[in-house]
Design a protein around this motif. Structure first.
Motif, PDB file in Angstrom:
ATOM      1  N   VAL A   1     -46.020  27.730  -2.584  1.00  0.00           N
ATOM      2  CA  VAL A   1     -46.843  28.186  -3.874  1.00  0.00           C
ATOM      3  C   VAL A   1     -47.794  27.100  -4.065  1.00  0.00           C
ATOM      4  CG1 VAL A   1     -47.059  29.190  -6.057  1.00  0.00           C
ATOM      5  CG2 VAL A   1     -45.194  29.971  -4.646  1.00  0.00           C
ATOM      6  N   MET A   2     -48.930  27.366  -3.996  1.00  0.00           N
ATOM      7  CA  MET A   2     -50.081  26.386  -4.693  1.00  0.00           C
ATOM      8  C   MET A   2     -50.927  27.006  -5.576  1.00  0.00           C
ATOM      9  SD  MET A   2     -51.228  24.631  -0.787  1.00  0.00           S
ATOM     10  CE  MET A   2     -52.265  23.402  -1.411  1.00  0.00           C
TER      11      MET A   2
ATOM     12  N   GLY B   1     -48.192  22.437  -6.414  1.00  0.00           N
ATOM     13  CA  GLY B   1     -48.088  23.161  -5.427  1.00  0.00           C
ATOM     14  C   GLY B   1     -46.548  22.621  -4.950  1.00  0.00           C
ATOM     15  N   GLY B   2     -45.687  23.521  -4.259  1.00  0.00           N
ATOM     16  CA  GLY B   2     -44.427  23.303  -3.855  1.00  0.00           C
ATOM     17  C   GLY B   2     -43.923  24.355  -2.953  1.00  0.00           C
TER      18      GLY B   2
ATOM     19  N   TRP C   1     -47.140  29.411   7.923  1.00  0.00           N
ATOM     20  CA  TRP C   1     -47.157  30.623   7.088  1.00  0.00           C
ATOM     21  C   TRP C   1     -47.325  31.803   7.807  1.00  0.00           C
ATOM     22  CZ3 TRP C   1     -50.916  28.076   3.172  1.00  0.00           C
ATOM     23  CH2 TRP C   1     -50.183  27.039   2.320  1.00  0.00           C
ATOM     24  N   GLU C   2     -46.592  32.764   7.894  1.00  0.00           N
ATOM     25  CA  GLU C   2     -46.672  34.223   8.386  1.00  0.00           C
ATOM     26  C   GLU C   2     -47.538  34.943   7.379  1.00  0.00           C
ATOM     27  OE1 GLU C   2     -44.119  37.495  10.742  1.00  0.00           O
ATOM     28  OE2 GLU C   2     -43.054  36.222   9.321  1.00  0.00           O
ATOM     29  N   THR C   3     -47.363  34.768   6.174  1.00  0.00           N
ATOM     30  CA  THR C   3     -48.075  35.830   5.432  1.00  0.00           C
ATOM     31  C   THR C   3     -48.813  34.963   4.213  1.00  0.00           C
ATOM     32  OG1 THR C   3     -46.037  36.271   3.796  1.00  0.00           O
ATOM     33  CG2 THR C   3     -46.474  37.676   5.560  1.00  0.00           C
ATOM     34  N   VAL C   4     -49.944  34.927   3.890  1.00  0.00           N
ATOM     35  CA  VAL C   4     -50.449  34.240   2.858  1.00  0.00           C
ATOM     36  C   VAL C   4     -51.343  35.217   1.930  1.00  0.00           C
ATOM     37  CG1 VAL C   4     -52.390  32.508   2.521  1.00  0.00           C
ATOM     38  CG2 VAL C   4     -50.979  32.375   4.588  1.00  0.00           C
ATOM     39  N   ASP C   5     -50.848  35.118   0.606  1.00  0.00           N
ATOM     40  CA  ASP C   5     -51.510  36.054  -0.291  1.00  0.00           C
ATOM     41  C   ASP C   5     -52.264  35.189  -1.486  1.00  0.00           C
ATOM     42  OD1 ASP C   5     -51.744  38.576  -1.626  1.00  0.00           O
ATOM     43  OD2 ASP C   5     -50.598  37.740  -3.155  1.00  0.00           O
ATOM     44  N   VAL C   6     -53.482  35.337  -1.744  1.00  0.00           N
ATOM     45  CA  VAL C   6     -54.331  34.544  -2.450  1.00  0.00           C
ATOM     46  C   VAL C   6     -54.971  35.412  -3.432  1.00  0.00           C
ATOM     47  CG1 VAL C   6     -56.326  33.159  -2.454  1.00  0.00           C
ATOM     48  CG2 VAL C   6     -55.034  33.010  -0.397  1.00  0.00           C
ATOM     49  N   LYS C   7     -54.755  35.261  -4.668  1.00  0.00           N
ATOM     50  CA  LYS C   7     -55.334  35.896  -5.703  1.00  0.00           C
ATOM     51  C   LYS C   7     -55.904  34.995  -7.014  1.00  0.00           C
ATOM     52  CE  LYS C   7     -52.952  39.938  -5.503  1.00  0.00           C
ATOM     53  NZ  LYS C   7     -52.742  39.867  -3.773  1.00  0.00           N
ATOM     54  N   PRO C   8     -57.043  35.454  -7.499  1.00  0.00           N
ATOM     55  CA  PRO C   8     -57.596  34.889  -8.607  1.00  0.00           C
ATOM     56  C   PRO C   8     -56.470  34.395  -9.627  1.00  0.00           C
ATOM     57  CG  PRO C   8     -59.025  36.829  -7.881  1.00  0.00           C
ATOM     58  CD  PRO C   8     -57.743  36.654  -7.244  1.00  0.00           C
ATOM     59  N   PHE C   9     -56.622  33.339 -10.385  1.00  0.00           N
ATOM     60  CA  PHE C   9     -55.615  32.621 -11.101  1.00  0.00           C
ATOM     61  C   PHE C   9     -56.372  31.974 -12.414  1.00  0.00           C
ATOM     62  CE2 PHE C   9     -52.252  29.815 -12.356  1.00  0.00           C
ATOM     63  CZ  PHE C   9     -51.070  30.753 -12.734  1.00  0.00           C
ATOM     64  N   LYS C  10     -55.512  31.760 -13.595  1.00  0.00           N
ATOM     65  CA  LYS C  10     -56.055  30.900 -14.779  1.00  0.00           C
ATOM     66  C   LYS C  10     -54.949  30.369 -15.191  1.00  0.00           C
ATOM     67  CE  LYS C  10     -59.461  30.181 -17.975  1.00  0.00           C
ATOM     68  NZ  LYS C  10     -59.832  28.814 -17.612  1.00  0.00           N
ATOM     69  N   VAL C  11     -54.911  28.940 -14.959  1.00  0.00           N
ATOM     70  CA  VAL C  11     -54.059  28.159 -15.764  1.00  0.00           C
ATOM     71  C   VAL C  11     -54.125  28.267 -17.080  1.00  0.00           C
ATOM     72  CG1 VAL C  11     -53.015  25.892 -16.040  1.00  0.00           C
ATOM     73  CG2 VAL C  11     -53.784  26.618 -13.887  1.00  0.00           C
ATOM     74  N   ALA C  12     -53.199  28.646 -17.946  1.00  0.00           N
ATOM     75  CA  ALA C  12     -52.953  28.570 -19.210  1.00  0.00           C
ATOM     76  C   ALA C  12     -53.104  27.316 -20.059  1.00  0.00           C
ATOM     77  CB  ALA C  12     -51.691  29.331 -20.009  1.00  0.00           C
ATOM     78  N   ASN C  13     -53.830  27.296 -20.870  1.00  0.00           N
ATOM     79  CA  ASN C  13     -54.152  25.608 -21.596  1.00  0.00           C
ATOM     80  C   ASN C  13     -53.296  25.902 -22.822  1.00  0.00           C
ATOM     81  OD1 ASN C  13     -54.801  23.406 -22.718  1.00  0.00           O
ATOM     82  ND2 ASN C  13     -57.121  23.918 -22.973  1.00  0.00           N
ATOM     83  N   VAL C  14     -52.136  25.325 -22.764  1.00  0.00           N
ATOM     84  CA  VAL C  14     -51.127  25.227 -23.837  1.00  0.00           C
ATOM     85  C   VAL C  14     -50.912  23.743 -24.603  1.00  0.00           C
ATOM     86  CG1 VAL C  14     -50.000  27.208 -22.905  1.00  0.00           C
ATOM     87  CG2 VAL C  14     -49.210  24.914 -22.365  1.00  0.00           C
TER      88      VAL C  14
ATOM     89  N   THR D   1     -49.701  32.266  -2.442  1.00  0.00           N
ATOM     90  CA  THR D   1     -48.308  32.508  -2.139  1.00  0.00           C
ATOM     91  C   THR D   1     -48.129  32.526  -0.515  1.00  0.00           C
ATOM     92  OG1 THR D   1     -47.847  33.501  -4.364  1.00  0.00           O
ATOM     93  CG2 THR D   1     -46.089  33.833  -2.975  1.00  0.00           C
ATOM     94  N   ALA D   2     -47.423  32.010  -0.019  1.00  0.00           N
ATOM     95  CA  ALA D   2     -47.026  32.170   1.476  1.00  0.00           C
ATOM     96  C   ALA D   2     -45.872  31.891   1.796  1.00  0.00           C
ATOM     97  CB  ALA D   2     -47.970  30.895   1.939  1.00  0.00           C
ATOM     98  N   TYR D   3     -45.285  32.693   2.714  1.00  0.00           N
ATOM     99  CA  TYR D   3     -44.006  32.697   3.411  1.00  0.00           C
ATOM    100  C   TYR D   3     -43.985  32.373   4.836  1.00  0.00           C
ATOM    101  CZ  TYR D   3     -41.976  34.623  -0.990  1.00  0.00           C
ATOM    102  OH  TYR D   3     -41.686  34.840  -2.192  1.00  0.00           O
ATOM    103  N   ASP D   4     -43.180  31.615   5.192  1.00  0.00           N
ATOM    104  CA  ASP D   4     -43.201  31.042   6.521  1.00  0.00           C
ATOM    105  C   ASP D   4     -42.579  32.015   7.528  1.00  0.00           C
ATOM    106  OD1 ASP D   4     -43.389  28.544   5.308  1.00  0.00           O
ATOM    107  OD2 ASP D   4     -41.714  27.670   5.749  1.00  0.00           O
ATOM    108  N   TYR D   5     -42.991  31.947   8.811  1.00  0.00           N
ATOM    109  CA  TYR D   5     -42.343  32.483   9.832  1.00  0.00           C
ATOM    110  C   TYR D   5     -40.745  32.553   9.889  1.00  0.00           C
ATOM    111  CZ  TYR D   5     -46.732  33.354  12.077  1.00  0.00           C
ATOM    112  OH  TYR D   5     -48.053  34.000  12.382  1.00  0.00           O
TER     113      TYR D   5
END
Length: 97
Positions: free
Chosen positions: A57-58, A43-44, A83-96, A7-11
């Motif tokens: 968000v990617m 992403g988008g 990107w001024e701030t970049v937050d990277v967190k572990p993630f797991k896509v749900a298999n639905v 999750t990244a926010y622009d300057y």
């Protein structure tokens, strides 16, 4: 593979959107490379109330933290100060499906 949500926010300076638009083709080329190598999930752009891009968000996946860090070191939106701030967190896509 380990998945991550980015999750990244622009300057927000006056030239930020123009800078983003100038760098965007390089960012999208990188996303296409990630896709071809199996590292891109989705992403988008994050939009403001006026529909203007203000961040991204990617969801990406890599075999190792080192591969994640190598991607971050070459990502144009990071290296070109989009990107001024970049937050990277572990993630797991749900298999639905």
């Amino acid at each position: 593979m380990n998945q991550y949500i980015v999750t990244a926010y622009d300057y927000t300076d006056e030239g930020a959107l123009e800078r983003r638009m100038n760098v965007r083709p390089h960012h999208l080329d990188g996303a296409k490379e990630l896709n071809a190598s199996g590292n891109y999930v989705v992403g988008g752009a994050i939009l403001n109330d006026e529909g203007k891009m203000i961040g991204s968000v990617m969801i990406v996946q890599f075999e190792s933290e080192e591969e994640l860090q190598a991607w971050q070191q070459r990502e144009p939106y990071i290296t070109q100060k989009i990107w001024e701030t970049v937050d990277v967190k572990p993630f797991k896509v749900a298999n639905v499906g």
